[in-house]
Scaffold this motif. Sequence first.
Motif, mmCIF file in Angstrom:
data_model
loop_
_atom_site.group_PDB
_atom_site.id
_atom_site.type_symbol
_atom_site.label_atom_id
_atom_site.label_comp_id
_atom_site.label_asym_id
_atom_site.label_seq_id
_atom_site.Cartn_x
_atom_site.Cartn_y
_atom_site.Cartn_z
ATOM 1 N N LEU A 96 2.376 -50.513 -15.293
ATOM 2 C CA LEU A 96 2.325 -50.736 -16.812
ATOM 3 C C LEU A 96 1.975 -52.124 -16.940
ATOM 4 O O LEU A 96 2.015 -52.584 -17.023
ATOM 5 C CB LEU A 96 3.791 -50.508 -17.639
ATOM 6 C CG LEU A 96 4.677 -49.039 -18.019
ATOM 7 C CD1 LEU A 96 4.664 -48.607 -16.084
ATOM 8 C CD2 LEU A 96 5.699 -49.182 -18.807
ATOM 9 N N GLY A 97 1.086 -52.444 -18.004
ATOM 10 C CA GLY A 97 0.012 -53.004 -19.128
ATOM 11 C C GLY A 97 0.704 -53.028 -19.857
ATOM 12 O O GLY A 97 1.912 -52.879 -20.125
ATOM 13 N N ALA A 98 -0.017 -53.693 -20.153
ATOM 14 C CA ALA A 98 0.288 -54.216 -22.061
ATOM 15 C C ALA A 98 0.181 -53.128 -23.055
ATOM 16 O O ALA A 98 -0.711 -52.447 -23.675
ATOM 17 C CB ALA A 98 -0.286 -55.318 -22.244
ATOM 18 N N VAL A 99 1.401 -52.484 -23.046
ATOM 19 C CA VAL A 99 1.714 -51.756 -23.929
ATOM 20 C C VAL A 99 2.139 -51.896 -25.664
ATOM 21 O O VAL A 99 2.548 -52.898 -25.729
ATOM 22 C CB VAL A 99 3.797 -50.683 -23.795
ATOM 23 C CG1 VAL A 99 3.719 -50.329 -24.504
ATOM 24 C CG2 VAL A 99 3.658 -50.170 -22.117
ATOM 25 N N THR A 100 1.453 -51.373 -26.339
ATOM 26 C CA THR A 100 0.783 -51.692 -27.876
ATOM 27 C C THR A 100 1.288 -50.379 -28.521
ATOM 28 O O THR A 100 1.268 -49.281 -28.588
ATOM 29 C CB THR A 100 -0.342 -51.605 -28.116
ATOM 30 O OG1 THR A 100 -1.246 -50.724 -28.096
ATOM 31 C CG2 THR A 100 -1.325 -53.068 -27.376
ATOM 32 N N SER A 101 1.461 -50.562 -30.066
ATOM 33 C CA SER A 101 1.376 -49.862 -30.430
ATOM 34 C C SER A 101 1.441 -50.428 -32.566
ATOM 35 O O SER A 101 1.589 -51.341 -32.867
ATOM 36 C CB SER A 101 3.444 -49.995 -30.731
ATOM 37 O OG SER A 101 3.410 -48.911 -32.159
ATOM 38 N N PRO A 102 0.763 -49.654 -33.092
ATOM 39 C CA PRO A 102 0.519 -50.140 -34.227
ATOM 40 C C PRO A 102 1.578 -50.543 -34.918
ATOM 41 O O PRO A 102 1.651 -50.860 -36.355
ATOM 42 C CB PRO A 102 -0.292 -48.703 -35.232
ATOM 43 C CG PRO A 102 0.407 -47.260 -34.027
ATOM 44 C CD PRO A 102 0.847 -47.820 -32.996
ATOM 45 N N ASP A 103 3.132 -50.269 -34.757
ATOM 46 C CA ASP A 103 4.013 -50.452 -35.073
ATOM 47 C C ASP A 103 4.540 -51.553 -35.245
ATOM 48 O O ASP A 103 4.694 -51.921 -34.062
ATOM 49 C CB ASP A 103 4.936 -49.503 -35.209
ATOM 50 C CG ASP A 103 6.941 -49.666 -35.897
ATOM 51 O OD1 ASP A 103 7.446 -49.262 -37.014
ATOM 52 O OD2 ASP A 103 7.479 -50.569 -35.420
ATOM 53 N N SER A 104 4.694 -52.786 -35.670
ATOM 54 C CA SER A 104 4.427 -53.945 -35.716
ATOM 55 C C SER A 104 6.419 -54.504 -35.098
ATOM 56 O O SER A 104 6.373 -55.301 -34.332
ATOM 57 C CB SER A 104 4.868 -55.297 -36.367
ATOM 58 O OG SER A 104 5.833 -54.498 -37.998
ATOM 59 N N ARG A 105 7.155 -53.612 -35.193
ATOM 60 C CA ARG A 105 8.480 -53.853 -34.971
ATOM 61 C C ARG A 105 8.573 -53.254 -33.714
ATOM 62 O O ARG A 105 8.830 -54.177 -32.604
ATOM 63 C CB ARG A 105 9.604 -53.168 -35.454
ATOM 64 C CG ARG A 105 11.162 -53.694 -35.257
ATOM 65 C CD ARG A 105 12.131 -53.013 -36.307
ATOM 66 N NE ARG A 105 13.914 -52.591 -35.319
ATOM 67 C CZ ARG A 105 13.875 -51.694 -34.895
ATOM 68 N NH1 ARG A 105 13.525 -50.555 -35.016
ATOM 69 N NH2 ARG A 105 15.227 -51.911 -34.371
ATOM 70 N N LEU A 106 7.625 -51.973 -33.060
ATOM 71 C CA LEU A 106 8.074 -51.610 -31.732
ATOM 72 C C LEU A 106 6.837 -52.735 -30.768
ATOM 73 O O LEU A 106 7.054 -52.438 -30.044
ATOM 74 C CB LEU A 106 7.804 -50.380 -32.268
ATOM 75 C CG LEU A 106 7.494 -50.002 -30.841
ATOM 76 C CD1 LEU A 106 8.657 -49.393 -29.668
ATOM 77 C CD2 LEU A 106 7.749 -48.490 -30.557
ATOM 78 N N ALA A 107 5.924 -52.854 -31.844
ATOM 79 C CA ALA A 107 4.772 -53.471 -31.016
ATOM 80 C C ALA A 107 5.265 -54.628 -30.509
ATOM 81 O O ALA A 107 5.122 -55.373 -29.244
ATOM 82 C CB ALA A 107 3.851 -53.730 -31.703
ATOM 83 N N SER A 108 6.675 -55.357 -30.932
ATOM 84 C CA SER A 108 6.632 -56.874 -30.460
ATOM 85 C C SER A 108 8.175 -56.646 -29.174
ATOM 86 O O SER A 108 7.701 -57.594 -28.607
ATOM 87 C CB SER A 108 7.808 -57.638 -31.608
ATOM 88 O OG SER A 108 8.525 -59.103 -31.179
#
Length: 317
Positions: A133-145
């Motif tokens: 896995l590379g850098a996993v992202t999300s538009p949800d700030s809490r989950l993204a962190s």
Amino acid sequence: MPLFSKASRPGSSLLAATLSLVALAAGCGSDDDSSQAGPAGTTSTTAEVTVPISATTVRLTRPGDEPREVLQRRPAVDVAQQVRLTTGAEVFQRIDDQPVQDFSSPEITVPLTAVVTRPTEDADGAIALDLTLGAVTSPDSRLASALEASKGSGAGFTFDSTGAITALRLRPAAESQDIARSAIEQAFYQAVYRTIAFPAEPVGIGAQWTIHQKVMSGIALDQTTVATLTARDGNRVTIDYTVDQTPQSPIWQLPGEAGTLNVDQYVMRGAGTTTVDLGLPLPVAGTVTVSGEQQYSDPEGATLLRQTTSNRVQWGS
């Protein structure tokens, strides 16, 4: 006593949360209840966990036009591929006349580097795939962190020659947070149960086949996928398909001996398309969305729980 008696309404929130997780995982569950990793839980160890995937049955209903050829995954050992997997789910729930609750799962995008680690010449024809896995992202700030520490986590699939996934392996990074592990597990479960297996017979453009698979997501489901080969350019094939899920029983035995619910209504249907290069292990493009409505009631009919759900899986470069 009704499962959701008015006197025990505060306690119903736990069951409601359980149901929301089941709805979120519809089509994305595991048959192995003893696994340390699952749609509704988190991984308690950084050791690799292998989760069996229920078998698929493929039946050709229309061979399509000439020329015809047997479709098989043929990636050579050490072949590498980079793709992005994006998933998300919406779950809206209402108990009786209470306000609608949102148990949706934020969208996440998982960059993957895939390497074939077992040659197709193996006796059983299996293909092993190692995923980083590379850098996993999300538009949800809490989950993204929370997802930031998941970079470098590992996973893997085992395929048979038809392209059906027979096992899922999960290997989270030691620093991964539980919320991130759960989200990534969900993404992989959704992807696994939206994978298209090929028939054993030769097929041409216009060929159609059905894929039957048992799905465990709290409630036992029968999933039927109808696939149609719409285009082919060398090794690259495009397949349109529909997905339909039905419960195996009108009675749902709740986990933890919490009682039973009547399955009054269960509709989950959807459609998508996938483009596969037979020389690569993962789809090169595709999107599928499955959605529907469910209604459950306690045995005495005193309380109704309604859900509207939708989940989406997308592959891209």
